[in-house]
Design a protein around this motif. Structure first.
Motif, PDB file in Angstrom:
ATOM      1  N   ALA A  73       0.829  -1.203   0.000  1.00 21.42           N
ATOM      2  CA  ALA A  73       0.000   0.000   0.000  1.00 21.42           C
ATOM      3  C   ALA A  73       0.865   1.255   0.000  1.00 21.42           C
ATOM      4  O   ALA A  73       0.530   2.253  -0.649  1.00 21.42           O
ATOM      5  N   LYS A  74       1.971   1.236   0.730  1.00 22.72           N
ATOM      6  CA  LYS A  74       2.851   2.392   0.783  1.00 22.72           C
ATOM      7  C   LYS A  74       4.105   2.192  -0.053  1.00 22.72           C
ATOM      8  O   LYS A  74       4.538   3.110  -0.770  1.00 22.72           O
ATOM      9  N   ALA A  75       4.717   1.023   0.002  1.00 24.11           N
ATOM     10  CA  ALA A  75       5.961   0.809  -0.747  1.00 24.11           C
ATOM     11  C   ALA A  75       5.764   1.053  -2.239  1.00 24.11           C
ATOM     12  O   ALA A  75       6.620   1.645  -2.909  1.00 24.11           O
ATOM     13  N   ALA A  76       4.635   0.615  -2.787  1.00 25.30           N
ATOM     14  CA  ALA A  76       4.398   0.755  -4.222  1.00 25.30           C
ATOM     15  C   ALA A  76       4.159   2.203  -4.632  1.00 25.30           C
ATOM     16  O   ALA A  76       4.279   2.542  -5.822  1.00 25.30           O
ATOM     17  N   GLN A  77       3.839   3.079  -3.694  1.00 28.09           N
ATOM     18  CA  GLN A  77       3.668   4.499  -3.996  1.00 28.09           C
ATOM     19  C   GLN A  77       4.988   5.263  -4.005  1.00 28.09           C
ATOM     20  O   GLN A  77       5.003   6.457  -4.318  1.00 28.09           O
ATOM     21  N   GLY A  78       6.070   4.613  -3.620  1.00 27.55           N
ATOM     22  CA  GLY A  78       7.341   5.317  -3.482  1.00 27.55           C
ATOM     23  C   GLY A  78       7.558   5.888  -2.104  1.00 27.55           C
ATOM     24  O   GLY A  78       8.499   6.651  -1.878  1.00 27.55           O
ATOM     25  N   VAL A  79       6.697   5.532  -1.148  1.00 23.77           N
ATOM     26  CA  VAL A  79       6.855   5.993   0.231  1.00 23.77           C
ATOM     27  C   VAL A  79       7.969   5.191   0.890  1.00 23.77           C
ATOM     28  O   VAL A  79       7.918   3.958   0.926  1.00 23.77           O
ATOM     29  N   THR A  80       8.964   5.891   1.409  1.00 20.59           N
ATOM     30  CA  THR A  80      10.067   5.221   2.113  1.00 20.59           C
ATOM     31  C   THR A  80      10.071   5.533   3.608  1.00 20.59           C
ATOM     32  O   THR A  80      10.846   4.943   4.350  1.00 20.59           O
ATOM     33  N   LEU A 409      -5.976   1.715   6.474  1.00 19.04           N
ATOM     34  CA  LEU A 409      -5.842   0.512   5.659  1.00 19.04           C
ATOM     35  C   LEU A 409      -6.881  -0.543   6.001  1.00 19.04           C
ATOM     36  O   LEU A 409      -6.924  -1.596   5.360  1.00 19.04           O
ATOM     37  N   GLN A 410      -7.708  -0.288   7.000  1.00 17.79           N
ATOM     38  CA  GLN A 410      -8.740  -1.234   7.413  1.00 17.79           C
ATOM     39  C   GLN A 410      -9.983  -1.096   6.544  1.00 17.79           C
ATOM     40  O   GLN A 410     -10.223  -0.049   5.933  1.00 17.79           O
ATOM     41  N   GLY A 411     -10.788  -2.121   6.545  1.00 25.75           N
ATOM     42  CA  GLY A 411     -12.077  -2.067   5.886  1.00 25.75           C
ATOM     43  C   GLY A 411     -12.050  -2.633   4.487  1.00 25.75           C
ATOM     44  O   GLY A 411     -11.014  -2.664   3.818  1.00 25.75           O
ATOM     45  N   ALA A 412     -13.214  -3.083   4.033  1.00 27.69           N
ATOM     46  CA  ALA A 412     -13.312  -3.690   2.709  1.00 27.69           C
ATOM     47  C   ALA A 412     -13.155  -2.666   1.603  1.00 27.69           C
ATOM     48  O   ALA A 412     -12.676  -2.987   0.509  1.00 27.69           O
ATOM     49  N   LYS A 413     -13.559  -1.405   1.870  1.00 26.90           N
ATOM     50  CA  LYS A 413     -13.449  -0.355   0.860  1.00 26.90           C
ATOM     51  C   LYS A 413     -12.837   0.889   1.499  1.00 26.90           C
ATOM     52  O   LYS A 413     -13.521   1.892   1.720  1.00 26.90           O
ATOM     53  N   PRO A 414     -11.545   0.838   1.800  1.00 23.17           N
ATOM     54  CA  PRO A 414     -10.924   2.008   2.425  1.00 23.17           C
ATOM     55  C   PRO A 414     -10.864   3.181   1.461  1.00 23.17           C
ATOM     56  O   PRO A 414     -11.082   3.036   0.250  1.00 23.17           O
ATOM     57  N   HIS A 415     -10.569   4.326   1.992  1.00 23.14           N
ATOM     58  CA  HIS A 415     -10.400   5.522   1.175  1.00 23.14           C
ATOM     59  C   HIS A 415      -9.248   5.274   0.188  1.00 23.14           C
ATOM     60  O   HIS A 415      -8.192   4.772   0.576  1.00 23.14           O
ATOM     61  N   PRO A 416      -9.403   5.634  -1.092  1.00 21.67           N
ATOM     62  CA  PRO A 416      -8.328   5.380  -2.056  1.00 21.67           C
ATOM     63  C   PRO A 416      -7.042   6.135  -1.765  1.00 21.67           C
ATOM     64  O   PRO A 416      -5.983   5.796  -2.312  1.00 21.67           O
ATOM     65  N   ARG A 417      -7.091   7.119  -0.878  1.00 17.27           N
ATOM     66  CA  ARG A 417      -5.878   7.851  -0.534  1.00 17.27           C
ATOM     67  C   ARG A 417      -4.830   6.935   0.097  1.00 17.27           C
ATOM     68  O   ARG A 417      -3.634   7.210   0.015  1.00 17.27           O
ATOM     69  N   ALA A 418      -5.271   5.853   0.749  1.00 19.89           N
ATOM     70  CA  ALA A 418      -4.322   4.958   1.403  1.00 19.89           C
ATOM     71  C   ALA A 418      -3.363   4.323   0.405  1.00 19.89           C
ATOM     72  O   ALA A 418      -2.198   4.068   0.712  1.00 19.89           O
ATOM     73  N   TYR A 419      -3.834   4.059  -0.799  1.00 20.55           N
ATOM     74  CA  TYR A 419      -3.032   3.404  -1.827  1.00 20.55           C
ATOM     75  C   TYR A 419      -2.622   4.353  -2.956  1.00 20.55           C
ATOM     76  O   TYR A 419      -1.856   3.963  -3.829  1.00 20.55           O
ATOM     77  N   GLY A 420      -3.149   5.605  -2.955  1.00 22.83           N
ATOM     78  CA  GLY A 420      -2.972   6.420  -4.140  1.00 22.83           C
ATOM     79  C   GLY A 420      -2.490   7.840  -3.973  1.00 22.83           C
ATOM     80  O   GLY A 420      -2.275   8.537  -4.968  1.00 22.83           O
ATOM     81  N   THR A 421      -2.280   8.315  -2.736  1.00 21.90           N
ATOM     82  CA  THR A 421      -2.014   9.734  -2.523  1.00 21.90           C
ATOM     83  C   THR A 421      -0.845  10.256  -3.358  1.00 21.90           C
ATOM     84  O   THR A 421      -0.960  11.271  -4.061  1.00 21.90           O
ATOM     85  N   PHE A 422       0.304   9.600  -3.302  1.00 20.76           N
ATOM     86  CA  PHE A 422       1.517  10.162  -3.892  1.00 20.76           C
ATOM     87  C   PHE A 422       1.509  10.084  -5.423  1.00 20.76           C
ATOM     88  O   PHE A 422       1.801  11.089  -6.089  1.00 20.76           O
ATOM     89  N   PRO A 423       1.147   8.965  -6.025  1.00 22.74           N
ATOM     90  CA  PRO A 423       1.027   8.980  -7.483  1.00 22.74           C
ATOM     91  C   PRO A 423      -0.106   9.868  -7.978  1.00 22.74           C
ATOM     92  O   PRO A 423      -0.053  10.380  -9.098  1.00 22.74           O
ATOM     93  N   HIS A 424      -1.136  10.090  -7.162  1.00 21.87           N
ATOM     94  CA  HIS A 424      -2.224  10.982  -7.574  1.00 21.87           C
ATOM     95  C   HIS A 424      -1.728  12.427  -7.648  1.00 21.87           C
ATOM     96  O   HIS A 424      -2.100  13.172  -8.565  1.00 21.87           O
ATOM     97  N   TYR A 425      -0.915  12.833  -6.690  1.00 20.52           N
ATOM     98  CA  TYR A 425      -0.280  14.150  -6.791  1.00 20.52           C
ATOM     99  C   TYR A 425       0.488  14.263  -8.106  1.00 20.52           C
ATOM    100  O   TYR A 425       0.349  15.241  -8.850  1.00 20.52           O
ATOM    101  N   LEU A 426       1.335  13.271  -8.391  1.00 20.75           N
ATOM    102  CA  LEU A 426       2.244  13.355  -9.536  1.00 20.75           C
ATOM    103  C   LEU A 426       1.521  13.207 -10.866  1.00 20.75           C
ATOM    104  O   LEU A 426       1.869  13.879 -11.850  1.00 20.75           O
TER     105      LEU A 426
END
Length: 557
Positions: A73-80, A409-426
């Motif tokens: 969820a975070k590693a694939a976004q480039g979050v270190t 990161l919990q829940g069957a349909k979490p907010h997409p920001r958990a997996y998408g914030t950084f690539p969404h900015y870019l």
């Protein structure tokens, strides 16, 4: 060199112009930037942007890092690096009694934790646990920690709505000081969550003085993002000015109908404080809905006494009627002083599968909300569709802005920001809309947050800095996550390195566990000084182990 990344477009985290270079990595650090000969391994990075790894300034991975070695969820976004301990509630420092109550209170954020061995009690022990991670090898990405003020208050005062005694305040000061001495980078608050919201401004200022003495920063989820939002922001600015403490505003936004188009008023308030010498930063996510727990909407008096007391009130018809009136007619403080519009509330997750049919649906009224809260023992998470795109865009352009996912990161349909914030900015806001330049956006996501955290060797592509790096394709980078498929991984981010080791390679998660705790050092670059306009890019020359290697610029974020 252990590794040479050849021919990348380097966007170095300062906000300055990009340039083409090879980047050499040796023993976990950037060893050279320039025209380099081969290393033990070479990666062709032509066509890719090479940037410092992204820093998620507002993460809720406190248990996820310990239960999921993959953590894509975070590693694939480039979050270190993620900053944990947010919103005033987390799992250290605690005793057994406090831990049980906190686990119940924030099960909606992190799950109940039945699959985690809570073998720590202090902040230092929690950070040690992150270092050990899985089989002693660490965790997926690096993590820093904020001392959670609500947890500290629960530990010392309990969950009651009353002032702290002088002795209790002394004990809270000591717990905050201990946490900072053990490596926390600052202190967080959740001032619409119990029991942190029961603290007066003077109590918070006393704790902030402790934070300031240790070189940390205060990160409040302030008292209102709705009615009275500007006053709530001003309270935090005034409070930290009085305490002499750096301020970082969590998920800074202006929500609900009352605040549509009012982001410039917030930024004017912050600019006046910055121009007067205040040390202020903020984070935001590039989406309009918020995400929290359903129980968080309840008025503060209904949350007094902790989770079991809340459930007892909900089961009592008279008490439940009072809660409903506060929510629907008065505007509960838990709902930011705004009468709840149930049509804006979407269930994103439940703990009990018996209620899974509600996930992805809008709450149709109080009766459904009450039934969910009781049956799922306060665990339901929600999306709250109350934001405004104009406000989001205005705030992300500010000079003190950083990126934070607030990813639950919990829940069957979490907010997409958990997996998408950084690539969404870019992808969306840089490439598609041109709202930020690529160089400016990367600085918001790397150099500036590293400066806020006072990390002298992270956040920039510089010789001697840690090789926490991300390579992405500027033409294709985009969030894959959507509201319908929120756990979809992003596109266009093939490689991510932490400490010079690939945690993502060719778009796939490796088995490398390079993440460790990142502890407060008290030193680092200034936060709000812009890079020099005349500071040139590194000289394109071969690297040699000289006392002054090329590319060792002192330019700061």
């Amino acid at each position: 060199m252990d590794l040479v990344l050849r021919g990348a477009r380097v966007v170095d985290g300062t906000g300055g112009p990009s340039y083409t270079a090879d980047v050499g990595v040796h023993e976990g650090r950037i060893a050279a930037v320039g025209r380099l000969s081969g290393g033990r391994e070479t990666l062709d990075a032509h066509g890719l942007v090479l940037a410092p790894g992204f820093v998620d300034m507002h993460a809720h991975s406190d248990l996820a890092l310990l239960r999921d070695p993959d953590h894509s969820a975070k590693a694939a976004q480039g979050v270190t690096l993620e900053v944990l301990g947010q919103d005033g509630l987390s799992y250290a420092p605690v005793d057994d009694r406090t831990l049980d109550a906190v686990r119940a209170a924030i099960a909606g954020w992190n799950g109940p934790g039945d699959d985690v061995d809570f073998d720590w009690r202090t902040v230092g022990e929690y950070l040690d646990r992150l270092d050990r991670g899985f089989g002693g090898e660490g965790v997926a990405v690096n993590a820093a920690y904020l001392v959670p003020q609500g947890t500290v208050r629960a530990h010392v005062v309990g969950w009651d709505d009353r002032p702290a005694t002088a002795a209790e305040l002394d004990r809270m000061r000591a717990l905050v000081a201990d946490g900072l001495a053990q490596g926390a980078v600052g202190m967080s608050s959740g001032l619409t969550y119990t029991p942190g919201m029961y603290a007066s401004g003077s109590e918070l200022a006393e704790l902030c003085r402790v934070v300031a003495r240790h070189g940390g920063y205060y990160c409040p989820h302030h008292r209102s993002y709705g009615r009275g939002a500007l006053a709530a922001y001003a309270e935090m600015v005034d409070l930290t000015r009085e305490a002499g403490c750096a301020l970082h505003l969590a998920h800074a936004t202006m929500n609900f109908g009352e605040n549509e188009g009012r982001a410039p008023e917030l930024l004017a308030l912050l600019d006046a404080a910055l121009d007067a010498g205040a040390d202020i930063t903020l984070d935001s996510y590039p989406y309009t809905p918020g995400c929290t727990t359903l129980v968080a909407l309840l008025p503060s008096w209904a949350n007094a006494g902790g989770p079991e007391a809340v459930l007892a009130r909900l089961r009592d018809d008279d008490q439940a009627a009072r809660i409903r009136h506060a929510l629907e007619n008065e505007g509960a403080d838990g709902c930011h002083g705004v009468p709840v519009d149930w049509s804006t509330i979407e269930v994103s997750g439940v703990a009990d599968p018996a209620y899974s049919a509600h996930v992805g649906t809008r709450v149709d009224g109080w009766d459904t909300a009450r039934r969910l809260l009781i049956g799922d023992r306060l665990a339901p998470t929600i999306l709250q569709h109350v934001g405004h795109e104009e406000n989001v865009r205005t705030i992300m352009r500010h000079r003190a802005h950083t990126g934070g996912s607030d990813g639950i990161l919990q829940g069957a349909k979490p907010h997409p920001r958990a997996y998408g914030t950084f690539p969404h900015y870019l992808g969306h806001y840089v490439r598609e809309l041109g709202l930020l330049s690529l160089e400016e956006c990367v600085a918001h996501l790397s150099g500036r947050p590293a400066a806020r955290l006072r990390l002298p060797d992270r956040g920039l592509v510089r010789v001697g800095h840690r090789a926490d790096l991300v390579l992405f394709d500027p033409d294709t980078v985009a969030a894959g996550s959507t509201y319908e498929r929120p756990r979809t991984l992003p596109n266009g981010i093939p490689h991510v390195l932490i400490g010079g080791r690939f945690v993502m390679r060719e778009g796939r998660r490796t088995q490398v566990l390079a993440g460790r705790s990142v502890r407060r050092t008290g030193a680092g670059p200034p936060v709000n000084r812009p890079p020099s306009a005349v500071d040139p890019p590194p000289t394109m020359a071969p690297w040699s182990p000289s006392p002054s290697p090329p590319c060792s610029s002192s330019r700061s974020a």
